[in-house]
Design an enzyme around this catalytic site. Structure first.
Site, short mmCIF file in Angstrom:
data_model
loop_
_atom_site.label_atom_id
_atom_site.label_comp_id
_atom_site.label_asym_id
_atom_site.label_seq_id
_atom_site.Cartn_x
_atom_site.Cartn_y
_atom_site.Cartn_z
N GLU A 177 4.32 12.62 -4.88
CA GLU A 177 3.75 12.72 -3.54
C GLU A 177 4.70 13.46 -2.60
OE1 GLU A 177 3.38 9.15 -1.05
OE2 GLU A 177 1.29 9.70 -0.76
N GLU B 118 0.89 -1.17 0.00
CA GLU B 118 0.00 0.00 0.00
C GLU B 118 0.92 1.21 0.00
OE1 GLU B 118 -2.89 1.75 -0.68
OE2 GLU B 118 -3.43 -0.30 -0.12
#
Ligand code: UN1
Length: 505
Positions: A395, A257
């Site tokens: 990110e 994840e």
């Protein structure tokens, strides 16, 4: 590095039911809002401790896999109950160690309670299928089987919730565990482990082990250990890629994840007051340190100016400070590295010609002397129309969001999809048609429609992303598929040797 002392701040690893000090150095966990405060010192473990923990988990596995699933679930129910009792204490510890405000820390503990209860409930289902066979006097069924030792590597941003996402289903399925928590939040990890022990795991030494330390020194030997069957990781894409390659070469199962670059679309029919609040929460909640954070706001050009004006006003009014204080909305970044990363990205933004609308720098000492000892950064809004800019693609994991215009819904969806990640997307609209198109066309594991932004996933639904966010697994509803393997069982009571695909033609 620090040497062990007799200080009450000194903590240990949990191996085979015993709290063990490490052979080597220790590392500190400090309050990111006020770095003078040491939360604890923890063993900087290595291959030796990792391997001991795996061997303990391996030895505990044959007994644990035969404990009835509802009995394993009962421990998780009890853990949820204990967390409810200790909620305030856990919340307080989390805010001190991780920095998010008390409301958010309480939410994190609540998410762990929810997950333990949800997964425990699965213990009374744990269904397989039974079905017919193509041959007479024969039937078939499926069963979930545990896999062995699971290595669980978790991040610091949800210091109790995310460990619960992995530990609860791993244990319920009958695996034994070596848990490697993030080195930024080891005290929260230990608090959760102690709750699980008190809930009944103390009767099964070796079923849950915890080894503190850094990724290359603990995580990597765990991932590569021949007795680890399965690895579950939440964290950066960079580390996830390494884990994927190491597991692939050894044919291990792994669930990843990783990053997000989540977009919230604001349509021209949106209630702007509501849109501003939802986008603010999505962008700056948890100081932007959620993998679901709204780091891109794609705004219909008809409402762009008005939305931008109100959003910048709201952002500039954000109450930043030590999360322990009442009324604080946004705390610090987790550590110096995280702060430096955001500062680097601000330079990249400037180089890319991005227009800074507010924030863009840490607080100066004269401005906010009370924040001088923490890793604080001003909530930042950028006007960054080009969706291909680095700051719109990578990110940052901090309190920064970029606003970009869209001509219409199709354009907005194209921009939203134009990133390598696919965790969460949102559309703020009152128009059912816009909502339905967004549900169908946004490329992400999670889509929010209506009045919310990209954060706020609930435990009983699948959690995970498309593209480079993950490798296809889902936590929450879906976690049992990560932590078990299906076995197909054929039962032939015909008393004959029957050949499938041949004897019945
Ligand atoms: C994460 O940031 O890794 O949906 C998890 C949310 C939270 C979980 C975030 N419930 O924002």
């Amino acid at each position: 590095m620090l040497q062990p002392s007799k200080s009450p701040l000194r903590h240990s690893n949990l191996i085979n039911g015993e709290w063990m000090s490490a052979a080597g150095d220790y590392f500190e966990s400090r309050n990111p809002a006020h770095t003078d405060e040491v939360i604890g010192i923890f063993p900087r473990s290595g291959t030796y401790e990792s391997s001991d923990a795996v061997l303990a988990a391996k030895a505990a596995y044959p007994k644990w896999r035969l404990v009835p699933v509802p009995a394993r679930a009962a421990i998780l129910f009890k853990a949820a109950e204990l967390m409810r009792t200790d909620k305030e204490q856990l919340t307080n510890l989390m805010t001190r160690e991780m920095g998010k405000n008390l409301d958010e820390s309480k939410g994190d503990v609540q998410e762990a309670i929810d997950m333990c209860e949800f997964i425990a409930g699965e213990g009374r289902r744990f269904y397989g299928v039974t079905t017919t066979s193509e041959l007479p006097n024969k039937h078939a069924e499926t069963r979930r089987m545990p896999m062995g030792v699971a290595a669980l590597i978790t991040p610091w941003n949800f210091p109790i919730a995310i460990p619960s996402w992995k530990i609860a289903p791993a244990l319920l399925c009958g695996n034994t565990v070596v848990f490697k928590p993030a080195e930024d939040t080891p005290a929260c990890a230990e608090a959760f482990v102690r709750i699980l022990l008190e809930a009944g795991l103390d009767k099964y030494p070796g079923v849950l082990n915890m080894v503190h330390g850094y990724g290359p020194e603990v995580g990597e030997p765990l991932v590569n250990h021949p007795d680890v069957a399965l690895v579950s990781f939440t964290g950066s894409s960079e580390v996830g890629k390494m884990i994927a390659m190491q597991c692939a070469s050894k044919f291990k199962k792994y669930s990843l994840e990783m990053g997000g670059k989540n977009a919230t679309i604001v349509m021209d029919d949106a209630d702007l007051e509501l849109a501003v609040n939802a986008c603010w929460w999505g962008a700056f909640g948890t100081c932007g340190q959620r993998c679901t954070a709204s780091s891109r706001l794609i705004v219909h050009e008809k409402v762009l100016d008005e939305f931008t004006k109100r959003f910048v006003e709201r952002t500039a009014a954000t109450r930043v400070g030590n999360g322990l204080e009442p009324g604080i909305e946004v705390g610090p970044l987790i550590n110096k590295r995280a702060l430096e990363k955001i500062i680097r990205y601000m330079q990249i933004a400037r180089d890319e010609g991005v227009h800074l609308l507010c924030g863009g720098e840490p607080y100066s000492r004269s401005e906010r002397p009370d924040l001088a000892k923490g890793y604080f950064f001003k909530p930042t809004v950028l006007s960054a129309p080009d969706s291909k800019m680095r700051i719109n693609q990578e990110e940052m994991f901090g309190p920064v969001t970029a606003i970009m215009p869209a001509k219409d819904l199709e354009d907005a969806i194209r921009i939203a999809n134009g990133v390598p990640y696919g965790l969460s997307t949102a559309i703020i609209t009152q128009n059912i048609r816009n909502g339905e198109i967004a549900k169908r066309d946004l490329e992400s594991g999670i889509t929010y429609v209506g009045s919310c932004s990209t954060t706020g996933a609930e435990v009983h639904l699948p959690f995970g992303g498309t593209k480079q966010t993950g490798n296809g697994h889902r936590e929450g509803l879906g976690a049992l598929d990560i932590f078990s393997e299906q076995k197909t069982i054929y039962v032939d009571f015909s008393g004959k040797m029957q050949r499938a695909q041949i004897d019945n033609q």
